[in-house]
Design an enzyme around this catalytic site. Structure first.
Site, PDB file in Angstrom:
ATOM      1  N   ASP A  97      -0.096   5.002   0.984  1.00 32.63           N
ATOM      2  CA  ASP A  97      -0.260   5.998   2.050  1.00 32.63           C
ATOM      3  C   ASP A  97      -0.358   5.337   3.423  1.00 32.63           C
ATOM      4  OD1 ASP A  97      -0.318   8.054   0.120  1.00 32.63           O
ATOM      5  OD2 ASP A  97      -2.424   7.572  -0.301  1.00 32.63           O
ATOM      6  N   ASP A 140       0.851  -1.168   0.000  1.00 32.94           N
ATOM      7  CA  ASP A 140       0.000   0.000   0.000  1.00 32.94           C
ATOM      8  C   ASP A 140       0.904   1.241   0.000  1.00 32.94           C
ATOM      9  OD1 ASP A 140      -2.275   1.655   0.456  1.00 32.94           O
ATOM     10  OD2 ASP A 140      -1.679   1.723   2.575  1.00 32.94           O
TER      11      ASP A 140
END
Ligand SMILES: [Zn+2]
Length: 417
Positions: free
Chosen positions: A254, A252
């Site tokens: 953020d 991922d």
């Protein structure tokens, strides 16, 4: 189809290994570098070679002869004066009347030649360049591609202060059509990367980039030489061939790699979380691919454009590059399912197949890069990341705490060690 091997290099910088033989003849695991290349081509059914030789080239021609011993056919072109990497090609127009591969004779490579050739044909390219991310993009020749893989621009080193780009580096291996030879002046010193390809681009030719994760390294320095020898011995060079499935670590963005700020939409908001670059560097040294999969509803909400988001990703890759870390690919979902915001872009307000926890991005990546999902991991900071790993059939999903220093690093160490 002919294979042209440019084997005129003298090998000055590698003098501490061996200064008495041409670069192409430097032994790696008991045979000359260029012999490894001949065997690779032979494996893919290419048996027609044209060697460009120069200084001490007689050592190459007396070793290989006409190639019979390897069950191939080798012709030579002896340079009478060094004309750069491209100059000699100017004399070979009559011999090169169909598309051909161009290798440098001082490179250890193992790649799926058919896959690159199919790509070249499918694009109807005048030239296809073998490209890859590397761990020093700041002093490498960068190639800017559009979404279809077409070359938009070359950014050759040295780069200006503050230069931002994707980490897509010219690895110096090509398929050329004879059209490219029309851009080489006979008898004039020139270089493929510096002179010929930019000229082809300026003159409207179709140049494409073939981005790969396969093994390609030259023998630039003694350190690199010893590293390459180790990689041949350990089987890494052949293992990374695209025809072998590879595992990936999906990340991922953020809160996992870069600090979570609500709806990040400007490059100046990017900040690497402590330990993230080191974690990605560890992935890069392993057999895992490093791939970002990120939901970016900022597009659907019209907080930034696709171009701006891509600039953000180029900025992220530039930041990682300075830390000698790289992503093999970045996938993002620009969609969002809920309508009703005044500023939204309706074309992205759809219930798509790529928004996590749906597995679309991982499935696409698996297809694009021949990934074995059952040996891959998903790491992120939300429940969606946990689920997307499960939905895609990953071996495991690992959830780390948002913005936590070294959380990603510890997770990676856990997987790799
Ligand atoms: Zn989507």
């Amino acid at each position: 189809m002919k294979i042209v091997i440019i084997a005129g290099g003298q090998g000055t910088r590698i003098a501490s290994v061996n200064s008495e033989i041409p670069k192409a003849m430097i032994p790696v695991c008991g045979k000359p570098i260029v012999e490894h290349e001949v065997e690779l081509c032979k494996r893919y059914g290419f048996a027609d070679f044209l060697f460009i030789i120069g200084h001490m080239g007689d050592q190459i021609s007396s070793y290989f002869g006409d190639g019979k011993k390897w069950d191939v056919n080798i012709e030579y072109y002896q340079e009478t004066q060094p004309l750069g990497t491209a100059g000699a090609l100017g004399y070979l127009k009559e011999k090169l009347t169909e598309d051909f591969f161009v290798f440098y004779g001082d490179t250890i490579i193992d790649f799926d030649m058919r896959s690159m050739l199919n790509y070249h044909k499918s694009k109807k390219a005048d030239a296809t360049l073998f490209l890859h991310p590397n761990d020093h993009p700041y002093d490498s020749d960068i190639v800017d591609l559009d979404a279809e893989g077409k070359v938009r621009k070359f950014f050759n080193k040295p780069h200006e202060e503050g230069f931002v780009s994707r980490n897509i580096v010219n690895a110096a291996l090509f398929i050329f059509s004879p059209k490219i030879l029309t851009q080489i002046e006979v008898g004039v010193k020139s270089h493929i990367e510096k002179n010929v390809l930019p000229r082809c681009l300026d003159n409207g030719m179709n140049l494409y980039g073939y981005v790969s994760f396969e093994y390609i390294k030259d023998m630039g320095t003694p350190e690199r030489y010893y590293a390459v020898c180790d990689d041949v011995k350990s089987g890494k060079v052949s293992r990374l061939n695209r025809s072998n499935k590879r595992p990936a670590i999906f990340l991922d963005r953020d809160g996992t790699i870069s600090r979570e700020v609500n709806l990040l939409n400007k490059p100046e908001q990017l900040e690497l979380i402590e330990g993230a670059a080191e974690a990605i560097r560890l992935i890069n040294k392993s057999d895992y691919l490093s791939i970002i999969v990120t939901n970016q509803p900022v597009i659907a909400r019209n907080l930034c454009s696709i171009e701006e988001l891509e600039y953000i990703h180029a900025s992220l890759e530039t930041m990682l590059g300075k830390e000698r870390a790289y992503m093999n690919a970045i996938y993002y979902c620009p969609h969002h399912p809920d309508r009703g915001y005044p500023e939204e872009r309706p074309e992205y307000k759809i219930d798509c197949e790529c928004r996590k926890p749906k597995p679309g991005m991982l499935l696409q990546a698996a297809k694009d890069w021949n990934i074995d999902l059952s040996k891959s991991y998903m790491i992120g900071d939300s429940d969606r990341d946990l689920k997307v790993g499960q939905n895609a059939g990953c071996k495991d999903s690992i959830i780390i705490k948002t913005n936590e220093p070294n959380a990603l690093l510890n997770a990676i160490k856990e997987i790799i060690n």
